[in-house]
Design a protein around this motif. Sequence first.
Motif, short mmCIF file in Angstrom:
data_model
loop_
_atom_site.label_atom_id
_atom_site.label_comp_id
_atom_site.label_asym_id
_atom_site.label_seq_id
_atom_site.Cartn_x
_atom_site.Cartn_y
_atom_site.Cartn_z
N ILE A 112 0.87 -1.17 0.00
CA ILE A 112 0.00 0.00 0.00
C ILE A 112 0.91 1.22 0.00
O ILE A 112 1.80 1.34 0.84
N ILE A 113 0.69 2.13 -0.94
CA ILE A 113 1.58 3.27 -1.15
C ILE A 113 0.85 4.55 -0.75
O ILE A 113 -0.30 4.77 -1.15
N VAL A 114 1.51 5.38 0.06
CA VAL A 114 0.93 6.63 0.53
C VAL A 114 1.68 7.78 -0.12
O VAL A 114 2.92 7.76 -0.18
N MET A 115 0.96 8.79 -0.61
CA MET A 115 1.62 9.88 -1.32
C MET A 115 1.17 11.24 -0.82
O MET A 115 -0.01 11.46 -0.54
N SER A 116 2.13 12.16 -0.72
CA SER A 116 1.81 13.57 -0.49
C SER A 116 2.81 14.42 -1.24
O SER A 116 3.94 14.00 -1.50
N GLY A 117 2.36 15.62 -1.63
CA GLY A 117 3.22 16.52 -2.39
C GLY A 117 2.55 16.98 -3.67
O GLY A 117 1.32 16.97 -3.79
N ASP A 118 3.35 17.39 -4.63
CA ASP A 118 2.88 17.95 -5.89
C ASP A 118 1.92 17.00 -6.61
O ASP A 118 2.26 15.84 -6.89
N TYR A 119 0.71 17.51 -6.96
CA TYR A 119 -0.34 16.66 -7.50
C TYR A 119 0.07 16.00 -8.82
O TYR A 119 -0.09 14.79 -9.01
N ARG A 120 0.59 16.77 -9.75
CA ARG A 120 0.93 16.21 -11.06
C ARG A 120 2.04 15.16 -10.95
O ARG A 120 2.04 14.17 -11.68
N GLU A 174 1.73 11.16 -11.94
CA GLU A 174 2.72 10.54 -12.83
C GLU A 174 3.30 9.28 -12.21
O GLU A 174 3.39 8.23 -12.85
N VAL A 175 3.68 9.39 -10.94
CA VAL A 175 4.37 8.29 -10.28
C VAL A 175 3.41 7.15 -9.92
O VAL A 175 3.78 5.97 -10.00
N ALA A 176 2.19 7.49 -9.54
CA ALA A 176 1.23 6.46 -9.11
C ALA A 176 1.03 5.39 -10.16
O ALA A 176 0.99 4.19 -9.86
N TYR A 177 0.92 5.82 -11.42
CA TYR A 177 0.69 4.85 -12.49
C TYR A 177 1.94 4.12 -12.91
O TYR A 177 1.89 3.18 -13.70
N ILE A 178 3.08 4.50 -12.36
CA ILE A 178 4.31 3.74 -12.55
C ILE A 178 4.46 2.68 -11.46
O ILE A 178 4.90 1.56 -11.71
N LEU A 179 4.04 3.02 -10.24
CA LEU A 179 4.24 2.12 -9.11
C LEU A 179 3.14 1.07 -8.95
O LEU A 179 3.37 0.01 -8.37
N VAL A 180 1.94 1.37 -9.43
CA VAL A 180 0.82 0.43 -9.33
C VAL A 180 0.43 -0.02 -10.74
O VAL A 180 0.17 0.83 -11.60
N PRO A 181 0.44 -1.32 -11.01
CA PRO A 181 0.62 -2.45 -10.11
C PRO A 181 2.04 -3.01 -10.06
O PRO A 181 2.25 -4.09 -9.53
N ALA A 182 3.01 -2.30 -10.59
CA ALA A 182 4.37 -2.85 -10.65
C ALA A 182 4.94 -3.16 -9.28
O ALA A 182 5.60 -4.19 -9.09
N MET A 183 4.71 -2.26 -8.30
CA MET A 183 5.27 -2.43 -6.96
C MET A 183 4.21 -2.59 -5.88
O MET A 183 4.46 -3.22 -4.86
N GLY A 184 3.06 -2.00 -6.09
CA GLY A 184 2.04 -2.00 -5.04
C GLY A 184 0.66 -2.21 -5.61
O GLY A 184 0.46 -2.27 -6.83
N ARG A 185 -0.33 -2.30 -4.71
CA ARG A 185 -1.70 -2.59 -5.14
C ARG A 185 -2.65 -1.41 -4.97
O ARG A 185 -3.73 -1.41 -5.54
N LYS A 186 -2.25 -0.40 -4.18
CA LYS A 186 -3.17 0.70 -3.93
C LYS A 186 -2.39 1.93 -3.49
O LYS A 186 -1.34 1.82 -2.86
N VAL A 187 -2.95 3.11 -3.83
CA VAL A 187 -2.35 4.39 -3.42
C VAL A 187 -3.33 5.16 -2.56
O VAL A 187 -4.52 5.26 -2.89
N TYR A 188 -2.84 5.71 -1.45
CA TYR A 188 -3.59 6.68 -0.65
C TYR A 188 -3.02 8.06 -0.93
O TYR A 188 -1.80 8.24 -0.89
N ASP A 189 -3.89 9.03 -1.21
CA ASP A 189 -3.44 10.40 -1.42
C ASP A 189 -3.67 11.22 -0.16
O ASP A 189 -4.80 11.34 0.31
N LEU A 190 -2.60 11.78 0.40
CA LEU A 190 -2.68 12.58 1.63
C LEU A 190 -2.57 14.07 1.37
O LEU A 190 -2.37 14.85 2.30
N GLY A 191 -2.70 14.50 0.12
CA GLY A 191 -2.71 15.93 -0.17
C GLY A 191 -1.36 16.50 -0.52
O GLY A 191 -0.39 15.79 -0.78
#
Length: 368
Positions: free
Chosen positions: A179-187, A191-208
């Motif tokens: 499970i991948i958690v992300m915060s920071g610059d939206y764009r 960009e990164v979320a679609y590189i990491l899922v499903p290659a490395m993880g199964r889900k992303v949480y966006d924390l703003g």
Amino acid sequence: MAHSVHQHLHNSPHHDRNVPYSRPQTPHAGPQPVIGFVGLGAMGYLMARNLAKYRGTHIQGNTPLLVWNRSTEKALKLQQEVGEDKVHVAKDLSEVATACDIIITNLANDAVVKSVYETFSKTLVAAAPAKNKIFVETSTIYPTVAGELDSLISTIPHCHLITSPVFGAPAIADKAALIIVMSGDYRSKKEVAYILVPAMGRKVYDLGGNLEKAPTFKLIGNSMIMGFLEVMGEGFTLAEKSGVGSQVALNLIKDLFPAPPLMAYGEKMVHDLFDGSTGFAIDGGIKDASHVRRLTNDHNCPMPLIDVVHQHLLTARALHEDRKRAGTAKYELVDWSSMIVGSRVAAGLDGFEGVKDSRPQVVKDDSE
């Protein structure tokens, strides 16, 4: 950066539900990003391996993953495992900083993280990039460290930082089910979320957008995991002392709370399987418990159970080091499930061989 997305992912609604961003604008033509990965520890090695294998087999026109590790042997081992067409070994951190469009870091502690990012910063200040560059910090760090990294990276033209810690033990990383958690610059997150899922993880949480939120949430999550482990350890110890037996207590966990992590850690505790080379090493657990305690102090939010966890982790490490000195240690490194050692010692049992010191087991009486 013009990044294409593999077509089968585009048609997968299940995948979209696990990534909380719309897909980035991706023209059909254009080079793939050069991705770097720094830190090949127990987690980083598996994350980098899965990323390299997935992109090498699913992404048309993919470039090899550029990896760097303090110990070159691990980088060469990864290259040998997945192939030179999927992994290249960088000669130093400066090469990663200049050659890569996306740089993922997974490192042991705050000091190492800051040292690596200082090197990145010095390199890029001397040779400013001409196009976008995204840094993805996946380590478990204290939240304020994110601000320090931001001051190093985001002042450089075209450079962006996102914090992206992950949840999951090495066994979960091995299955690319983090499970991948992300915060920071939206764009950048998109960009990164679609590189990491499903290659490395199964889900992303966006924390703003606040870079400190993802590291804060990571510590909150780890505090709950540590709390679960401590309660299980105390319960298993009482089961041994009372003669019920810790295996019976573990069976109850499996039947009543059949969460894979709890069952896996329960097996480790009950059967003294504390091998830190395949689990979450105890030094990392102590670091995380220390960070959580600092966080509770900063926010005036007591978590007394984490104080106990911290004490029991220190006890386990101290006793393990004594065993290493005496030549009786079963493992070179123990993982954080060994916190049960603290409960056992307090109850008068042998810390690392609790079952052998257990009281007589309850015998089922089948008589009418």
